[in-house]
Structures are given as C-alpha cells and as structure tokens.
Design a protein around this motif. Sequence first.
Motif, mmCIF file in Angstrom:
data_model
loop_
_atom_site.group_PDB
_atom_site.id
_atom_site.type_symbol
_atom_site.label_atom_id
_atom_site.label_comp_id
_atom_site.label_asym_id
_atom_site.label_seq_id
_atom_site.Cartn_x
_atom_site.Cartn_y
_atom_site.Cartn_z
ATOM 1 N N ASN A 99 14.885 -9.651 -8.040
ATOM 2 C CA ASN A 99 14.304 -9.069 -9.257
ATOM 3 C C ASN A 99 13.331 -7.926 -8.931
ATOM 4 O O ASN A 99 12.189 -7.872 -9.400
ATOM 5 N N VAL A 100 13.791 -7.039 -8.056
ATOM 6 C CA VAL A 100 12.977 -5.888 -7.620
ATOM 7 C C VAL A 100 13.805 -4.616 -7.802
ATOM 8 O O VAL A 100 14.949 -4.544 -7.340
ATOM 9 N N LYS A 101 13.232 -3.636 -8.470
ATOM 10 C CA LYS A 101 13.928 -2.347 -8.640
ATOM 11 C C LYS A 101 13.795 -1.551 -7.334
ATOM 12 O O LYS A 101 12.714 -1.477 -6.746
ATOM 13 N N LEU A 102 14.908 -1.001 -6.860
ATOM 14 C CA LEU A 102 14.912 -0.244 -5.605
ATOM 15 C C LEU A 102 14.830 1.258 -5.894
ATOM 16 O O LEU A 102 15.516 1.766 -6.782
ATOM 17 N N GLU B 88 0.813 -1.229 0.000
ATOM 18 C CA GLU B 88 0.000 0.000 0.000
ATOM 19 C C GLU B 88 0.843 1.273 0.000
ATOM 20 O O GLU B 88 0.470 2.268 -0.606
ATOM 21 N N GLU B 89 1.985 1.241 0.695
ATOM 22 C CA GLU B 89 2.699 2.482 1.010
ATOM 23 C C GLU B 89 3.973 2.720 0.206
ATOM 24 O O GLU B 89 4.508 3.817 0.226
ATOM 25 N N TYR B 90 4.493 1.699 -0.470
ATOM 26 C CA TYR B 90 5.794 1.838 -1.135
ATOM 27 C C TYR B 90 5.705 1.494 -2.623
ATOM 28 O O TYR B 90 4.821 0.755 -3.050
ATOM 29 N N LYS B 91 6.661 2.034 -3.362
ATOM 30 C CA LYS B 91 6.732 1.774 -4.808
ATOM 31 C C LYS B 91 7.225 0.344 -5.060
ATOM 32 O O LYS B 91 6.809 -0.307 -6.025
ATOM 33 N N SER B 92 8.126 -0.136 -4.189
ATOM 34 C CA SER B 92 8.606 -1.526 -4.298
ATOM 35 C C SER B 92 9.030 -2.018 -2.920
ATOM 36 O O SER B 92 9.239 -1.220 -2.001
ATOM 37 N N TYR B 93 9.127 -3.345 -2.777
ATOM 38 C CA TYR B 93 9.584 -3.913 -1.499
ATOM 39 C C TYR B 93 10.234 -5.271 -1.737
ATOM 40 O O TYR B 93 9.974 -5.936 -2.750
ATOM 41 N N ILE B 94 11.079 -5.657 -0.791
ATOM 42 C CA ILE B 94 11.726 -6.971 -0.823
ATOM 43 C C ILE B 94 11.462 -7.649 0.526
ATOM 44 O O ILE B 94 11.574 -7.007 1.570
ATOM 45 N N LYS C 265 22.156 -1.014 11.922
ATOM 46 C CA LYS C 265 22.884 0.231 12.248
ATOM 47 C C LYS C 265 23.413 0.901 10.975
ATOM 48 O O LYS C 265 23.268 2.112 10.782
ATOM 49 N N TYR C 266 24.012 0.086 10.097
ATOM 50 C CA TYR C 266 24.645 0.628 8.878
ATOM 51 C C TYR C 266 23.598 0.907 7.794
ATOM 52 O O TYR C 266 23.708 1.893 7.059
ATOM 53 N N LEU C 267 22.596 0.035 7.715
ATOM 54 C CA LEU C 267 21.558 0.198 6.684
ATOM 55 C C LEU C 267 20.745 1.470 6.931
ATOM 56 O O LEU C 267 20.474 2.239 6.010
ATOM 57 N N VAL C 268 20.371 1.686 8.199
ATOM 58 C CA VAL C 268 19.619 2.896 8.544
ATOM 59 C C VAL C 268 20.504 4.131 8.357
ATOM 60 O O VAL C 268 20.054 5.163 7.841
ATOM 61 N N GLY C 269 21.767 4.020 8.757
ATOM 62 C CA GLY C 269 22.721 5.128 8.606
ATOM 63 C C GLY C 269 22.869 5.553 7.155
ATOM 64 O O GLY C 269 23.024 6.745 6.849
ATOM 65 N N ASP C 270 22.781 4.593 6.244
ATOM 66 C CA ASP C 270 22.888 4.876 4.809
ATOM 67 C C ASP C 270 21.697 5.727 4.331
ATOM 68 O O ASP C 270 21.849 6.612 3.494
ATOM 69 N N GLY C 271 20.497 5.454 4.861
ATOM 70 C CA GLY C 271 19.337 6.334 4.653
ATOM 71 C C GLY C 271 18.569 6.193 3.364
ATOM 72 O O GLY C 271 17.608 6.919 3.129
ATOM 73 N N ARG C 272 18.963 5.267 2.488
ATOM 74 C CA ARG C 272 18.277 5.190 1.188
ATOM 75 C C ARG C 272 16.883 4.555 1.262
ATOM 76 O O ARG C 272 15.965 4.977 0.582
ATOM 77 N N TYR C 273 16.764 3.506 2.085
ATOM 78 C CA TYR C 273 15.522 2.737 2.105
ATOM 79 C C TYR C 273 14.994 2.595 3.529
ATOM 80 O O TYR C 273 15.681 2.907 4.495
ATOM 81 N N ASP C 274 13.750 2.109 3.636
ATOM 82 C CA ASP C 274 13.162 1.832 4.947
ATOM 83 C C ASP C 274 13.305 0.350 5.279
ATOM 84 O O ASP C 274 13.323 -0.497 4.363
ATOM 85 N N TYR C 275 13.328 0.052 6.580
ATOM 86 C CA TYR C 275 13.535 -1.336 7.019
ATOM 87 C C TYR C 275 12.553 -1.704 8.124
ATOM 88 O O TYR C 275 12.389 -0.959 9.093
ATOM 89 N N ILE C 276 11.894 -2.852 7.952
ATOM 90 C CA ILE C 276 11.091 -3.439 9.035
ATOM 91 C C ILE C 276 11.610 -4.850 9.287
ATOM 92 O O ILE C 276 11.781 -5.644 8.348
#
Length: 451
Positions: A83-86, A43-49, A109-120
């Motif tokens: 096979n998902v475009k980010l 519902e909320e994102y253009k793509s997800y993995i 820690k590093y993924l959030v620090g990078d700031g490009r994507y959201d993580y759950i």
Amino acid sequence: MMKRKISGALKKWRQEEQGRTALLIDGARRVGKSYIVEEFAKEEYKSYIVIDFNRVNKEVKELFINYLNDLDTLFLYLSNYYNVKLYERETLIILDEVQLFPKARAAIKYLVGDGRYDYIETGSLMSIKTNVQDIVIPSEERHLNMYPMDFEEFLWALENETLMDYIRKCFSEKKPMGQVLHRKAMDYFRQYLIVGGMPQAVEEYIRTRDFDRVDRIKRDILTLYRADIIKHAKGYEMKTEQIFDDIPAQLQKHDRKFKVSSLKKEARLRDYEDALFWLDDAMIVNICYKSSAPTIGLRLNMDRITLKCYMADTGLLISHAFDENGIVSEELYKKILFDKLEVNLGMIVENIVAQMLVAGGHKLYFYYNSSREDTSSRMEIDFLIAKNKISNRHNISPIEVKSSKNYSLKSLQKFKAKFAAQLHTRYILHPSDLKIEEDIIYLPLYMTSLL
C-alpha cells in the motif's frame, strides 16, 4: 534518533550513483542496519518499501522469481501489497535480511538495470556458501560494512557534540588534552568500554543509566548470536559454538593467541576454519592475523595459522566473559568505571583497540616471534598498521596497547632495532594523556580511532 556516521555514506551513495548501483549494508545482527536505513528512507525519499525476508510470505518471494521479465507487474504487486505509491527516482526499496532469500539479491542486476527506483539491501553472513550458492552475485552492488557505534557516536548519543572535536585537535597538533579534559574523556571512554556500541544497549544506558539493565540487553544479543549459530552454521555449529564460548578464555591468556588445542586435544586450526570464517563473516568477531614481517604487504606476510580472535563489540565481550551468575554484577562495572579492575583489564582494553581499528578501516595484524635461540628477536607487537601514502621505506607503524600506567617497552625497542627501515611511527596506546618521548607517540586510548 541516534546519529550514525554511516548516514553520510548513504547520502553520498544516493547523490553520486543516481540509481546505477544498489547498496548492500553488511553487519552483525542488532548493529542497527534496518533502523538506520529506514530513517534514511524517511528523510531522503518521497516513499519507501521495506521487504523483510525474515517475515515476508511466500507470495512476495515468488514475485522475484516469476516477474523479473515483467517488472511493471512486479512493481504493481509490491505497490499494492505494501500500500505504497511508487515514484520514479523518488522511491527506495529496502531488501531487509536479504541473505535469507538469495534470489532477491540475484534480482538486483535487473532491478538496477531498470533504473526506476533505488535499492538498499541489508543483511549478514553475505559470503557463507549457503547464502550465495545457485546465484550470480550482482556486479551492480556497492558494499558497505556497518559496525557497532564508535566512541564519537557514543558521545553523540550522550549529547556531547564537542569533546571529540577537541580530541581530534589535540591529536593533529600532538598536544596533551590537559588534566581536566583528559579525565573527562577517560570517564566517557570507560562508560563506552562497559556499554559497548550495540544501539539497544546504548539506548538502555541513556534511558536508565543502569548497568544491570544494560547487561540484560547485551545478554539477549549473545543469546540471539547463539541461536543464529545453531540455525545457520550448518554442519559445523558445534565447533562454531565452541569457539564463540571460548573467546574470553583465549583473550585472558597473556599472549591472547587463539589455540584450538584448548578446544580439543590435538585439534588443528584447519579443522575449525569454517567455524572461524562463519563468526568472522557474521561480524561477531574481529580476527587479527600474525604478519611475519612489517613490510608494505602485511597481507602477503600473513600467517593464517597464528591468530587472535576478538569480539566485535567490547560491551558484549564483558557480558560474555563474566558470566558466573548469568549477569555481570554492578560491582564489576563500578571497578571498570573507577579504574579499579586489576585482572582482565588487559584483554578488555586490547579488544576495544581492535574494535576501534576495524571501525577505522584497518585490517588487523600483529607481529610475534618466539625464538628460543635469539633473545633479541623474541618479541610481540599488539598491532601493525600501514600509513595512508606508501613510500619506499618507513611504512608500518607498530602499536602497543597498555591497560595500566606501569609497563615495559622491550618489544617496541627490539622491533625498532630489527626493522628500523620499515618503521613509520611507533605508538603506545595507554590510559594517560598524550606525550612524545624519543620517537614514540603515547596516545590516550580514546584517540585510537584517529590513527
């Protein structure tokens, strides 16, 4: 799609945090975590993995070890593998069952620090030693607990969008529901008691209205929990299984207190602490501790030795408790549905109240004094809750749970005599409509979640 309140919390997290934190959703197995997160992603994102660590291969796991210093390559691999475009700030990466690969959790820690994507992250058993050893738990995690479906969510699933609004109105105005609507609410509530809040069981009930089929679903979940105990409660699996199997018997006792001596002669609670903690952390049970005084800091007066152990889902408790023939008979369910069950109803009703209080954000405490010398001090109060805004006095509300229409108020009266200065509102939760007598508020059971 089943509507769940946690969806609102997910949207709020996305809007407010803007990628500054990852969200960790903790909950029992089969409570609907993966489903609700994926629906949110659609519902909320253009793509997800979805990276499911229950199934994922070694190569994907190694990405989180080998490429933390080269996130461009990590994302390139993930994009191609799934096979998902980010899209920057428009992609959600879901780490499902993350407890099975703690290094991915540490990588947050590093993924959030990078700031490009959201993580759950989703998972269970998040505090167990084997799931946190050798990793630094990231401070960038925001925690959210997910519980079985509550009564309102159950009503939504049954396509009733209006009844809870009226229940809420009557609660806030302290007015009775009236005979017709009270009876209707109690009919729904008894269905909720039987089916419980595990989404698969609710889905089966909506589809078939067949309690036997619902029971099979619940039994499958109980079997899964047993398998989890054997697989993950390393070193104390037998003790954990003992406690799990003994929960109904312990709740059937008059005082419902958990006595390890019934598991093994001369056993001490400390011998079973790890096993209890495992079940609590797996969110399979809700533990209610004795508080020795009804003051602001219920936790400060907590007695870790005296406790009650409720099942986190009451539908599962019923299937767990009435296990003589491997399936709960339709006859038993009819008795509960038509309010004709005389025995064991007390434990079922007290369990659902515990479940609803926990879902409403309360820690569970009860009061108990077995004094032989002083009869005026001898009493038991099922639950204690603190009011929202703490003041100098009158902060704690005692709650007594009654499963039938005939009951005594002795403990509640003694409690008031002894602790008048600390008491806020005295509540009785019972099967009848709302009423106020003296300074006691009598609430129908289905209003528990509004406390």
